[in-house]
Design an enzyme around this catalytic site. Sequence first.
Site, PDB file in Angstrom:
ATOM      1  N   HIS A   1     -39.197  89.809-139.245  1.00 22.95           N
ATOM      2  CA  HIS A   1     -38.806  90.594-140.425  1.00 22.95           C
ATOM      3  C   HIS A   1     -39.875  91.641-140.723  1.00 22.95           C
ATOM      4  O   HIS A   1     -40.954  91.326-141.223  1.00 22.95           O
ATOM      5  CB  HIS A   1     -38.608  89.691-141.639  1.00 22.95           C
ATOM      6  CG  HIS A   1     -37.931  90.382-142.787  1.00 22.95           C
ATOM      7  ND1 HIS A   1     -36.593  90.212-143.067  1.00 22.95           N
ATOM      8  CD2 HIS A   1     -38.405  91.251-143.718  1.00 22.95           C
ATOM      9  CE1 HIS A   1     -36.273  90.940-144.132  1.00 22.95           C
ATOM     10  NE2 HIS A   1     -37.368  91.584-144.546  1.00 22.95           N
TER      11      HIS A   1
ATOM     12  N   HIS B   1     -40.167  96.311-141.422  1.00 21.90           N
ATOM     13  CA  HIS B   1     -39.445  97.553-141.653  1.00 21.90           C
ATOM     14  C   HIS B   1     -40.246  98.731-141.086  1.00 21.90           C
ATOM     15  O   HIS B   1     -41.484  98.712-141.123  1.00 21.90           O
ATOM     16  CB  HIS B   1     -39.220  97.779-143.145  1.00 21.90           C
ATOM     17  CG  HIS B   1     -38.606  96.621-143.859  1.00 21.90           C
ATOM     18  ND1 HIS B   1     -37.245  96.415-143.914  1.00 21.90           N
ATOM     19  CD2 HIS B   1     -39.172  95.594-144.555  1.00 21.90           C
ATOM     20  CE1 HIS B   1     -36.993  95.326-144.616  1.00 21.90           C
ATOM     21  NE2 HIS B   1     -38.146  94.800-145.009  1.00 21.90           N
TER      22      HIS B   1
ATOM     23  N   ARG C   1     -27.551  93.581-142.692  1.00 26.38           N
ATOM     24  CA  ARG C   1     -28.232  93.084-143.885  1.00 26.38           C
ATOM     25  C   ARG C   1     -27.502  93.518-145.157  1.00 26.38           C
ATOM     26  O   ARG C   1     -27.041  94.654-145.268  1.00 26.38           O
ATOM     27  CB  ARG C   1     -29.658  93.600-143.944  1.00 26.38           C
ATOM     28  CG  ARG C   1     -30.499  92.889-145.014  1.00 26.38           C
ATOM     29  CD  ARG C   1     -31.826  93.535-145.227  1.00 26.38           C
ATOM     30  NE  ARG C   1     -32.766  92.634-145.899  1.00 26.38           N
ATOM     31  CZ  ARG C   1     -33.784  93.051-146.653  1.00 26.38           C
ATOM     32  NH1 ARG C   1     -34.003  94.337-146.816  1.00 26.38           N
ATOM     33  NH2 ARG C   1     -34.594  92.182-147.218  1.00 26.38           N
TER      34      ARG C   1
ATOM     35  N   HIS D   1     -36.315  85.678-147.139  1.00 22.58           N
ATOM     36  CA  HIS D   1     -37.367  85.323-148.090  1.00 22.58           C
ATOM     37  C   HIS D   1     -37.151  83.967-148.758  1.00 22.58           C
ATOM     38  O   HIS D   1     -37.255  83.815-149.979  1.00 22.58           O
ATOM     39  CB  HIS D   1     -37.505  86.422-149.139  1.00 22.58           C
ATOM     40  CG  HIS D   1     -37.718  87.793-148.558  1.00 22.58           C
ATOM     41  ND1 HIS D   1     -38.642  88.048-147.566  1.00 22.58           N
ATOM     42  CD2 HIS D   1     -37.102  88.988-148.816  1.00 22.58           C
ATOM     43  CE1 HIS D   1     -38.595  89.341-147.242  1.00 22.58           C
ATOM     44  NE2 HIS D   1     -37.663  89.922-147.970  1.00 22.58           N
TER      45      HIS D   1
ATOM     46  N   ASP E   1     -42.825  90.802-143.121  1.00 25.08           N
ATOM     47  CA  ASP E   1     -42.315  91.671-144.188  1.00 25.08           C
ATOM     48  C   ASP E   1     -43.165  92.929-144.334  1.00 25.08           C
ATOM     49  O   ASP E   1     -43.132  93.590-145.377  1.00 25.08           O
ATOM     50  CB  ASP E   1     -42.195  90.936-145.521  1.00 25.08           C
ATOM     51  CG  ASP E   1     -41.306  91.685-146.524  1.00 25.08           C
ATOM     52  OD1 ASP E   1     -40.379  92.386-146.080  1.00 25.08           O
ATOM     53  OD2 ASP E   1     -41.549  91.584-147.745  1.00 25.08           O
TER      54      ASP E   1
END
Length: 354
Positions: free
Chosen positions: A91, A93, A180, A237, A305
């Site tokens: 995970h 970005h 997502r 999460h 994250d």
Amino acid sequence: MTWPAAGSTCLSRRVSSLPQSVDGDRPPNHRSFQSWSPMNLSRRAFIESLGSVALSAIAAPVSAGERTAVPHSAGTERPRSRAPAHACDAHLHIADARFRHDFPQRFGGATFNDYRKLQQRIGVSRAVIVQTKIHGVDHACLLDALKQLGPNGRGIGVVTPEVDQAELLRLDAGGVRGLRFSVWNPADAFTTLDMVEPLARRIADLGWHVQIHAMADQIVDAAPLLNRLPCPIVFDHMGRLPPAQGADHPAFGVICRLMDQRKAWVKLTGAYLNTTQGPPDYPDATRIARAFVAQAPDRLVWGSDWPHATEATPPDDARLFDLLGVWAGDEATRSRILVDNPVRLYGFARADAA
């Protein structure tokens, strides 16, 4: 992510084959962990009694003195625990000004090349890139990063029900394996819960899953919807369980029942999103993570994250990586979460064949 919305340009391209199934060679009704029941929640005392695990006991230490500065990450030291071969950050970005003409400069330093520095620092080689709100439903940035990762990369896209089949096939060809739905904050959401089922029915034949970022109460309210989806579900999460309630919140039961039915997975990510006690150990988030490990260690993946867009003060990614060892409790479980489970969920090559 809470990055601002972008335009809705759609792009794509078609190439590779699909994994045979989300669970590999495991039968759909296979159960390798205890089924959820209200009685399981009384195990909280047991979970909390596990205590901290010495990192030196679960992984070979990394040489002292090795330092790598990474944008959006505190500290420069390497983790104390070494990543196993083929470890996956499931995970993260990527945001890149090359793919948005009005790119907000405050989100600089989150390009693929910047992320490579984090890979070097924590030692992971595989990555699952989740489409950012800053790029909307324009997947050019995501597909560019996946191309650079090659067989070590997978992606999670964001679309609306208007997307055509050609676009889905093109995303699949570029390495996307799921969609997502970040609905926890309706103020900046691209998608809504009522979009989940129609899109899930369209992607089921591709072997994709839906990834849901919702608050715990939203998960409870959506339980009937989640139970009838035709494809797997990945909860972001740790299900955003309230720290004070943790595994006592009804959402924990909803998620565990779905995992027990081989319908769901959980991302052990965002310790800072599931805490009131905070760093460096995030004790309340740790209790939640351990509850999931105790319940279903073969339905969990870990993610950084990065670049931590929700956080005013960036966390130390080396400490977050080491924290997984405390959550897992032993090296075999940690390796399963970092290596084996991502193979099954995302279709990476098996470690013995890579």
